[in-house]
Motif scaffolding. Sequence first.
Motif, mmCIF file in Angstrom:
data_model
loop_
_atom_site.group_PDB
_atom_site.id
_atom_site.type_symbol
_atom_site.label_atom_id
_atom_site.label_comp_id
_atom_site.label_asym_id
_atom_site.label_seq_id
_atom_site.Cartn_x
_atom_site.Cartn_y
_atom_site.Cartn_z
ATOM 1 N N GLN A 1 20.120 -8.971 -7.079
ATOM 2 C CA GLN A 1 18.810 -9.644 -7.055
ATOM 3 C C GLN A 1 17.801 -8.911 -7.936
ATOM 4 O OE1 GLN A 1 17.954 -9.763 -2.864
ATOM 5 N NE2 GLN A 1 18.900 -11.782 -2.586
ATOM 6 N N LEU A 2 17.828 -7.585 -7.931
ATOM 7 C CA LEU A 2 16.942 -6.795 -8.773
ATOM 8 C C LEU A 2 17.229 -7.050 -10.252
ATOM 9 C CD1 LEU A 2 14.765 -4.587 -9.054
ATOM 10 C CD2 LEU A 2 16.615 -2.911 -8.955
ATOM 11 N N THR A 3 18.511 -7.107 -10.626
ATOM 12 C CA THR A 3 18.898 -7.370 -12.013
ATOM 13 C C THR A 3 18.448 -8.763 -12.452
ATOM 14 O OG1 THR A 3 20.827 -5.949 -11.730
ATOM 15 C CG2 THR A 3 20.850 -7.420 -13.630
ATOM 16 N N VAL A 4 18.580 -9.765 -11.572
ATOM 17 C CA VAL A 4 18.146 -11.125 -11.890
ATOM 18 C C VAL A 4 16.639 -11.157 -12.113
ATOM 19 C CG1 VAL A 4 17.888 -13.454 -10.938
ATOM 20 C CG2 VAL A 4 20.081 -12.279 -10.765
ATOM 21 N N MET A 5 15.865 -10.487 -11.273
ATOM 22 C CA MET A 5 14.404 -10.457 -11.428
ATOM 23 C C MET A 5 14.004 -9.761 -12.718
ATOM 24 S SD MET A 5 12.937 -9.642 -7.687
ATOM 25 C CE MET A 5 13.340 -10.615 -6.277
ATOM 26 N N GLN A 6 14.653 -8.660 -13.046
ATOM 27 C CA GLN A 6 14.334 -7.946 -14.283
ATOM 28 C C GLN A 6 14.653 -8.795 -15.505
ATOM 29 O OE1 GLN A 6 16.606 -4.343 -13.714
ATOM 30 N NE2 GLN A 6 14.861 -3.245 -12.800
ATOM 31 N N ASP A 7 15.785 -9.513 -15.471
ATOM 32 C CA ASP A 7 16.149 -10.402 -16.585
ATOM 33 C C ASP A 7 15.141 -11.542 -16.727
ATOM 34 O OD1 ASP A 7 18.335 -8.898 -17.229
ATOM 35 O OD2 ASP A 7 19.806 -10.212 -16.258
ATOM 36 N N THR A 8 14.705 -12.109 -15.609
ATOM 37 C CA THR A 8 13.709 -13.191 -15.643
ATOM 38 C C THR A 8 12.397 -12.690 -16.231
ATOM 39 O OG1 THR A 8 14.725 -14.176 -13.683
ATOM 40 C CG2 THR A 8 12.509 -14.913 -14.240
ATOM 41 N N LEU A 9 11.983 -11.509 -15.855
ATOM 42 C CA LEU A 9 10.758 -10.925 -16.395
ATOM 43 C C LEU A 9 10.885 -10.687 -17.893
ATOM 44 C CD1 LEU A 9 7.925 -9.728 -15.916
ATOM 45 C CD2 LEU A 9 9.053 -7.542 -15.421
ATOM 46 N N ALA A 10 12.011 -10.158 -18.326
ATOM 47 C CA ALA A 10 12.223 -9.921 -19.761
ATOM 48 C C ALA A 10 12.195 -11.240 -20.535
ATOM 49 C CB ALA A 10 13.542 -9.185 -19.979
ATOM 50 N N ASP A 11 12.813 -12.300 -19.995
ATOM 51 C CA ASP A 11 12.790 -13.616 -20.656
ATOM 52 C C ASP A 11 11.361 -14.148 -20.777
ATOM 53 O OD1 ASP A 11 15.523 -13.615 -20.951
ATOM 54 O OD2 ASP A 11 15.917 -14.916 -19.209
ATOM 55 N N GLN A 12 10.584 -13.991 -19.716
ATOM 56 C CA GLN A 12 9.204 -14.483 -19.739
ATOM 57 C C GLN A 12 8.355 -13.697 -20.741
ATOM 58 O OE1 GLN A 12 8.054 -14.349 -15.621
ATOM 59 N NE2 GLN A 12 9.040 -16.309 -15.142
ATOM 60 N N LYS A 13 8.580 -12.387 -20.845
ATOM 61 C CA LYS A 13 7.849 -11.578 -21.819
ATOM 62 C C LYS A 13 8.214 -11.987 -23.247
ATOM 63 C CE LYS A 13 6.857 -7.325 -19.282
ATOM 64 N NZ LYS A 13 7.041 -5.861 -19.277
ATOM 65 N N GLU A 14 9.496 -12.255 -23.491
ATOM 66 C CA GLU A 14 9.917 -12.712 -24.819
ATOM 67 C C GLU A 14 9.275 -14.052 -25.159
ATOM 68 O OE1 GLU A 14 14.173 -12.813 -25.126
ATOM 69 O OE2 GLU A 14 14.361 -10.636 -24.978
ATOM 70 N N THR A 15 9.219 -14.951 -24.183
ATOM 71 C CA THR A 15 8.606 -16.260 -24.404
ATOM 72 C C THR A 15 7.117 -16.106 -24.737
ATOM 73 O OG1 THR A 15 10.169 -17.263 -22.854
ATOM 74 C CG2 THR A 15 8.185 -18.526 -23.372
ATOM 75 N N LEU A 16 6.418 -15.259 -24.012
ATOM 76 C CA LEU A 16 5.008 -15.040 -24.282
ATOM 77 C C LEU A 16 4.802 -14.411 -25.662
ATOM 78 C CD1 LEU A 16 2.114 -15.237 -23.241
ATOM 79 C CD2 LEU A 16 2.402 -13.000 -22.194
ATOM 80 N N ASN A 17 5.632 -13.431 -26.020
ATOM 81 C CA ASN A 17 5.542 -12.821 -27.346
ATOM 82 C C ASN A 17 5.777 -13.864 -28.438
ATOM 83 O OD1 ASN A 17 4.863 -10.180 -26.701
ATOM 84 N ND2 ASN A 17 6.994 -9.548 -26.433
ATOM 85 N N ARG A 18 6.753 -14.754 -28.244
ATOM 86 C CA ARG A 18 7.031 -15.814 -29.228
ATOM 87 C C ARG A 18 5.827 -16.738 -29.363
ATOM 88 N NH1 ARG A 18 8.825 -20.781 -28.484
ATOM 89 N NH2 ARG A 18 9.543 -20.362 -26.383
ATOM 90 N N LEU A 19 5.207 -17.110 -28.205
ATOM 91 C CA LEU A 19 4.046 -18.000 -28.256
ATOM 92 C C LEU A 19 2.851 -17.349 -28.954
ATOM 93 C CD1 LEU A 19 4.211 -19.569 -24.673
ATOM 94 C CD2 LEU A 19 4.643 -20.727 -26.846
ATOM 95 N N LEU A 20 2.724 -16.028 -28.817
ATOM 96 C CA LEU A 20 1.610 -15.313 -29.435
ATOM 97 C C LEU A 20 1.917 -14.890 -30.873
ATOM 98 C CD1 LEU A 20 0.477 -13.076 -26.428
ATOM 99 C CD2 LEU A 20 -0.641 -15.134 -27.305
ATOM 100 N N GLY A 21 3.145 -15.146 -31.338
ATOM 101 C CA GLY A 21 3.513 -14.812 -32.715
ATOM 102 C C GLY A 21 3.780 -13.341 -32.919
ATOM 103 N N ARG A 22 4.163 -12.644 -31.887
ATOM 104 C CA ARG A 22 4.443 -11.215 -31.997
ATOM 105 C C ARG A 22 5.951 -10.984 -32.033
ATOM 106 N NH1 ARG A 22 0.604 -8.858 -27.227
ATOM 107 N NH2 ARG A 22 2.083 -10.061 -25.998
ATOM 108 N N ASP A 23 6.326 -9.719 -32.260
ATOM 109 C CA ASP A 23 7.734 -9.330 -32.188
ATOM 110 C C ASP A 23 8.237 -9.597 -30.776
ATOM 111 O OD1 ASP A 23 10.227 -8.180 -32.723
ATOM 112 O OD2 ASP A 23 9.513 -6.166 -32.178
ATOM 113 N N LEU A 24 9.422 -10.177 -30.628
ATOM 114 C CA LEU A 24 9.933 -10.558 -29.310
ATOM 115 C C LEU A 24 10.125 -9.370 -28.388
ATOM 116 C CD1 LEU A 24 12.560 -13.323 -30.208
ATOM 117 C CD2 LEU A 24 10.202 -13.592 -29.467
ATOM 118 N N LEU A 25 10.357 -8.196 -28.941
ATOM 119 C CA LEU A 25 10.603 -7.013 -28.106
ATOM 120 C C LEU A 25 9.352 -6.160 -27.903
ATOM 121 C CD1 LEU A 25 14.082 -5.970 -29.551
ATOM 122 C CD2 LEU A 25 13.590 -7.332 -27.519
ATOM 123 N N ALA A 26 8.179 -6.663 -28.314
ATOM 124 C CA ALA A 26 6.934 -5.908 -28.139
ATOM 125 C C ALA A 26 6.652 -5.758 -26.642
ATOM 126 C CB ALA A 26 5.780 -6.618 -28.827
#
Length: 156
Positions: free
Chosen positions: A33-58
């Motif tokens: 469950q912890l791994t699933v939550m961490q993966d979901t958070l990482a996906d959401q951060k990548e999506t936000l970075n993409r929407l803001l036009g930043r590097d996906l791993l920022a």
Amino acid sequence: MVQQLTGRRLQQEAVLKADSLRITAQRSKALYQLTVMQDTLADQKETLNRLLGRDLLAEFTVEMVPDSLPEESILQEARKSAIEMRPEIKAETIKKEQAALETKIEKTGTFRMSLSGELPYRSDISFLPQNVGAVGVLLTCNPGIGAEASQHCPEG
């Protein structure tokens, strides 16, 4: 920690094998469950970075917004003060206070007493009395309004 304790007790035959397996399964489920939550958070951060036009791993962090900002409370106080300072509202407040005072004055009875006197003097005229003096008392009563006010003044 609990898994290690259960493993030691299993060796000592103080717990059943089923208890040890149940503890291991619960730990594995929690890690999943912890791994699933961490993966979901990482996906959401990548999506936000993409929407803001930043590097996906920022990397970035998000702070919680308080329920009410300090500016909002200052704004509410300023509005309240502005309403109280308006001339028509001040005038109405003064009229209300004046009416309350007038009502209080009318309900309050008045009791006045005046005392006057004249000192004796000698008259050089033979047919008038030699010493003359006078004393006068004036009593006025205004009972005000209400049954309890009439008790303040004597009748007659």
